[in-house]
Scaffold this active site. Structure first.
Site, PDB file in Angstrom:
ATOM      1  N   ASP A 168      41.292 -42.959  -8.684  1.00 15.19           N
ATOM      2  CA  ASP A 168      41.247 -44.592  -8.305  1.00 15.19           C
ATOM      3  C   ASP A 168      42.661 -44.969  -8.448  1.00 15.19           C
ATOM      4  OD1 ASP A 168      40.955 -47.081  -8.324  1.00 15.19           O
ATOM      5  OD2 ASP A 168      39.842 -47.417 -10.037  1.00 15.19           O
ATOM      6  N   TYR A 217      41.764 -58.778   5.743  1.00 11.29           N
ATOM      7  CA  TYR A 217      42.334 -57.333   6.147  1.00 11.29           C
ATOM      8  C   TYR A 217      43.782 -57.333   6.597  1.00 11.29           C
ATOM      9  CZ  TYR A 217      42.900 -52.639   8.017  1.00 11.29           C
ATOM     10  OH  TYR A 217      43.262 -51.230   8.570  1.00 11.29           O
ATOM     11  N   GLY A 222      38.259 -40.067   3.596  1.00 13.19           N
ATOM     12  CA  GLY A 222      38.125 -41.132   4.521  1.00 13.19           C
ATOM     13  C   GLY A 222      38.428 -40.610   6.032  1.00 13.19           C
ATOM     14  N   GLY A 272      42.918 -41.323  -0.698  1.00 11.22           N
ATOM     15  CA  GLY A 272      41.835 -41.560   0.307  1.00 11.22           C
ATOM     16  C   GLY A 272      41.564 -40.339   1.351  1.00 11.22           C
TER      17      GLY A 272
HETATM   18  N1  SER Z   1      40.382 -50.158  12.889  1.00  5.19           N
HETATM   19  C1  SER Z   1      40.577 -51.338  11.899  1.00  5.19           C
HETATM   20  C2  SER Z   1      39.497 -52.219  11.838  1.00  5.19           C
HETATM   21  O1  SER Z   1      38.772 -52.379  12.701  1.00  5.19           O
HETATM   22  C3  SER Z   1      42.150 -51.853  12.422  1.00  5.19           C
HETATM   23  O2  SER Z   1      42.969 -51.302  11.733  1.00  5.19           O
HETATM   24  O3  SER Z   1      39.381 -52.933  10.770  1.00  5.19           O
END
Ligand code: SER
Length: 315
Positions: free
Chosen positions: A53, A143, A12, A9
């Site tokens: 990947d 998440y 990113g 990553g």
């Molecule tokens: N910055 C992240 C989010 O907003 C939180 O870990 O998803």
């Protein structure tokens, strides 16, 4: 001999800056950047770069063996806002990459692993102010569930197999070099770009939504510092709380206003308000302070100055 590091990553928001700093420290050829897509030419030309990947175990193993990798920073993930739109995809990406890395560490293919967790592991039943390291954790986002589960597996792999995995619960990370991807704390980045471009920002969070935040330089320092810490000092193998600065959109707007007097802000909360409401507003990071002497450098004013200067320098 300098050991080899793999960053997954690397193109990113965190990966870009982490790669840059680690290459300065270790030498360009000793830091292998990888991502599922091409990133900036600066990053891909400065040292080794692989399209990778990381949900594919064999592909990940090939890169690790080919470069004789010692440590991995696994920075690929789907963040909170996007994950709510693609729950299964987010779960699959966030968990399969972690399992691949943990299993490679368990089999002795790498010696050390960094995996980021988040303030999203906390939920609506967590104490909101000065949230402790150990507390109620009932995350209500995909998440957050993936990060909390990941933390449990990290601790398990450490206890059961001796895997040297280290982790930080990042607060919202504020930076200008690479755009973030689909997070709830992204408002604190967008606001700077819009303030500079048109003196106006419409916030997707209400004016009094306090969230824990951190300037990227601090987050990178913390990450590298934790990875350098003597094994025996690391008491937490799930993930360390990290505090930083806590502020609301209104407080941030006021700080920007001091520097750009014409700046104006409106508030129009969207689906991300519910996510923000479920998270802490400030974090107790005394465990990180005690175990590896963590201390952040940037307060609100220093962060605002650095962001305005940084964005203008890229124009
Ligand atoms: N910055 C992240 C989010 O907003 C939180 O870990 O998803």
């Amino acid at each position: 001999m300098v050991t080899k590091t793999l960053i997954i990553g690397a193109c990113g928001q965190i990966g870009t800056e982490l790669t840059e700093i680690l290459r300065e420290e270790k030498g360009n050829d000793n830091v292998i950047a990888s991502d599922i897509r091409e990133g900036s030419k600066d990053l891909t030309n400065a040292g080794p770069f692989e399209i990778l990947d990381a949900t594919n175990y064999d592909a990940l193993e090939d890169v690790i063996v080919h470069y004789n990798i010692d440590e991995v920073y696994l920075m690929a993930a789907m963040l909170s806002g996007t994950a709510e739109k693609f729950p299964m995809k987010a779960w699959d990406l966030n968990m399969s990459t972690l399992f691949n890395a943990l299993n490679l560490a368990k089999d002795g293919k790498i010696n050390k692993l960094f995996w980021p967790s988040s303030i999203a592991v906390f939920g609506p039943t967590t104490p909101k102010e000065n949230t402790p390291q150990q507390t109620i954790m009932e995350p209500s986002t995909v998440y957050g569930i993936s990060k909390q589960t990941g933390e449990r597996w990290c601790e398990y792999y450490h206890k059961r197999y001796g895997v040297d995995v280290r982790s930080i619960r990042y607060p919202g990370l504020i930076s200008y070099k690479t755009a973030p991807g689909g997070g709830t704390t992204d408002y604190a980045i967008e606001i700077f770009h819009d303030a500079i471009e048109g003196n106006y920002y419409k916030s997707f969070l209400t004016e009094d939504t306090a969230l824990p935040m951190m300037y990227m330089d601090d987050a990178i320092q913390a990450t590298i510092q934790l990875m350098k810490t003597d094994h025996a000092k690391i008491q937490i193998r799930s993930s360390y709380n990290l505090g930083g600065i806590s502020f609301t959109p209104k407080e941030l707007a006021k700080a920007i206003n001091k520097r750009i007097p014409q700046f104006e802000i409106d508030y129009e909360p969207d689906f991300r308000q519910a996510i923000a409401d479920s998270w802490p507003s400030s974090i107790d990071d005394s465990q990180a302070q005690n175990d590896w002497q963590w201390k952040h450098t940037y307060d609100l004013d220093a962060m605002v100055d650095a962001m305005l200067k940084g964005i203008k320098s890229t124009k």
